[in-house]
Write a protein that holds these residues in place. Sequence first.
Motif, short mmCIF file in Angstrom:
data_model
loop_
_atom_site.label_atom_id
_atom_site.label_comp_id
_atom_site.label_asym_id
_atom_site.label_seq_id
_atom_site.Cartn_x
_atom_site.Cartn_y
_atom_site.Cartn_z
N ILE A 27 0.84 -1.20 0.00
CA ILE A 27 0.00 0.00 0.00
C ILE A 27 0.87 1.25 0.00
N LEU A 28 1.89 1.25 0.84
CA LEU A 28 2.79 2.40 0.90
C LEU A 28 3.56 2.56 -0.41
N GLY A 29 3.91 1.44 -1.04
CA GLY A 29 4.59 1.49 -2.33
C GLY A 29 3.72 2.13 -3.39
N ALA A 30 2.43 1.74 -3.40
CA ALA A 30 1.50 2.32 -4.38
C ALA A 30 1.31 3.81 -4.13
N LEU A 31 1.14 4.19 -2.86
CA LEU A 31 0.93 5.61 -2.52
C LEU A 31 2.18 6.44 -2.81
N THR A 32 3.35 5.86 -2.55
CA THR A 32 4.60 6.58 -2.82
C THR A 32 4.76 6.83 -4.32
N ALA A 33 4.51 5.80 -5.12
CA ALA A 33 4.62 5.96 -6.58
C ALA A 33 3.60 6.96 -7.09
N LEU A 34 2.39 6.92 -6.54
CA LEU A 34 1.34 7.86 -6.93
C LEU A 34 1.74 9.29 -6.60
N PHE A 35 2.28 9.49 -5.39
CA PHE A 35 2.71 10.83 -4.96
C PHE A 35 3.84 11.35 -5.85
N ILE A 36 4.79 10.48 -6.17
CA ILE A 36 5.90 10.90 -7.04
C ILE A 36 5.38 11.33 -8.41
N ALA A 37 4.44 10.55 -8.95
CA ALA A 37 3.86 10.89 -10.26
C ALA A 37 3.15 12.24 -10.21
N PHE A 38 2.36 12.45 -9.17
CA PHE A 38 1.65 13.73 -9.02
C PHE A 38 2.62 14.89 -8.85
N LEU A 39 3.70 14.64 -8.11
CA LEU A 39 4.65 15.70 -7.81
C LEU A 39 5.50 16.07 -9.01
N VAL A 40 5.98 15.05 -9.73
CA VAL A 40 6.93 15.27 -10.82
C VAL A 40 6.21 15.54 -12.15
N GLY A 41 4.99 15.01 -12.31
CA GLY A 41 4.28 15.08 -13.58
C GLY A 41 4.19 16.47 -14.21
N PRO A 42 3.65 17.46 -13.51
CA PRO A 42 3.52 18.79 -14.13
C PRO A 42 4.84 19.39 -14.59
N THR A 43 5.88 19.24 -13.76
CA THR A 43 7.20 19.77 -14.14
C THR A 43 7.74 19.05 -15.37
N MET A 44 7.56 17.73 -15.40
CA MET A 44 8.06 16.95 -16.52
C MET A 44 7.35 17.35 -17.82
N ILE A 45 6.04 17.57 -17.75
CA ILE A 45 5.28 17.96 -18.94
C ILE A 45 5.74 19.32 -19.45
N ARG A 46 5.99 20.24 -18.52
CA ARG A 46 6.48 21.56 -18.93
C ARG A 46 7.84 21.47 -19.59
N ARG A 47 8.70 20.62 -19.05
CA ARG A 47 10.04 20.47 -19.62
C ARG A 47 9.99 19.84 -21.00
N LEU A 48 9.16 18.82 -21.15
CA LEU A 48 9.02 18.16 -22.44
C LEU A 48 8.46 19.13 -23.48
N THR A 49 7.50 19.95 -23.05
CA THR A 49 6.92 20.93 -23.97
C THR A 49 7.95 21.99 -24.36
N PHE A 50 8.73 22.44 -23.37
CA PHE A 50 9.75 23.47 -23.63
C PHE A 50 10.78 22.98 -24.64
N HIS A 51 11.19 21.71 -24.51
CA HIS A 51 12.20 21.15 -25.40
C HIS A 51 11.59 20.56 -26.68
N LYS A 52 10.27 20.75 -26.84
CA LYS A 52 9.56 20.30 -28.03
C LYS A 52 9.71 18.80 -28.27
N ILE A 53 9.60 18.04 -27.17
CA ILE A 53 9.62 16.57 -27.26
C ILE A 53 8.19 16.13 -27.52
N GLY A 54 7.74 16.31 -28.77
CA GLY A 54 6.35 16.08 -29.09
C GLY A 54 6.11 14.85 -29.94
N GLN A 55 4.89 14.35 -29.86
CA GLN A 55 4.49 13.14 -30.57
C GLN A 55 4.33 13.41 -32.07
#
Length: 360
Positions: A27-55
């Motif tokens: 349970i703690l493993g699932a919550l930890t992974a979920l928290f990391i995804a929520f925490l890092v996700g927005p920053t990662m998306i902004r970085r990918l967009t800035f560097h034009k890493i697009g589909q």
Amino acid sequence: MLLILAEWLSDYHSGFRVFQYLTMRSILGALTALFIAFLVGPTMIRRLTFHKIGQAVRDDGPETHFKKAGTPTMGGTLILVAIGISTLLWADLSNKYVWVVLLVTLLTGVVGFIDDYKKVALQDPKGLSAGKKYLGQSVIALGAAVFLFYTAASPAETTLYIPFFKDISIQLGWLFIPLTYLVIVGTSNAVNLTDGLDGLAIMPTVLVAGALGVFAYLSGNVQFAEYLSIPNIRGAGELVVFSGAIVGAGLGFLWFNAYPAMVFMGDVGALALGAALGILAVLVRQELVLVIMGGVFVMETVSVIMQVASFKLTGKRIFRMAPIHHHFELKGWPEPRIIVRFWIITFILVLVGLSTLKIR
């Protein structure tokens, strides 16, 4: 890592012993992974967009996909980071199976990362050639298969068990190696083929990983395994922490990948998650149950095989477009309807797979 700390602290306060329970750490493993995804996700998306890493979008694909061009991809990196950190924090790092699943998953992710990077960052439309990609997957899968075969501590670890039948099993011997290879590589590519619509691949992955976690927990417990007539694999219970990490990371990624997607996972995520499901099924000796629960992945793969074979042999196509989710798109089904219906199918198939625990 934290398990060692908890064991040390339990000498001073008995409350820390709760962290020794697999259920709590999963349970703690699932919550930890979920928290990391929520925490890092927005920053990662902004970085990918800035560097034009697009589909990039196929010219011959459904017209509804053209608007997705430029959507950030390689988001699977977020999933792998969340899974890796969470597993290292909460799993027993003295367990060989933990390292096997981590290495297979992360190394396959590296293969996918190279392919994605060449396509979107270096603007090489071919990416990693099919031969090199397959070679990378093969080396990883064969390495894991050979290691598991030569370190097997009991006959159960190299036996193929037939679902729904209590007394039917096949001692594979050296055939364990090619079977393991096929399961890992096949599942890796099957998930990759399924990853064509927003959220289509990640939710079935979460459902199947969660179910395999149930098998891992039960297989690692002598009493439960004996009662349910499933193979008892000593140490396999620890894999429930890894399964929990996949569930948490997958749901965290789905937050950003749900229709309309803010980010795609790319090959770095799809290939790695498929390999993770494959190696999990091998370790808990439920390869055939994986075929049942991962029926959507199987259907997507078979549709491609049928399409290619039909076109080469007869010059005609069976489907309007393959994989099959594109066929339904071209028939006029809205993308969200296809996605949710495939999720529902997976949920049903996972329940059927879990029923093999009692129907024997």
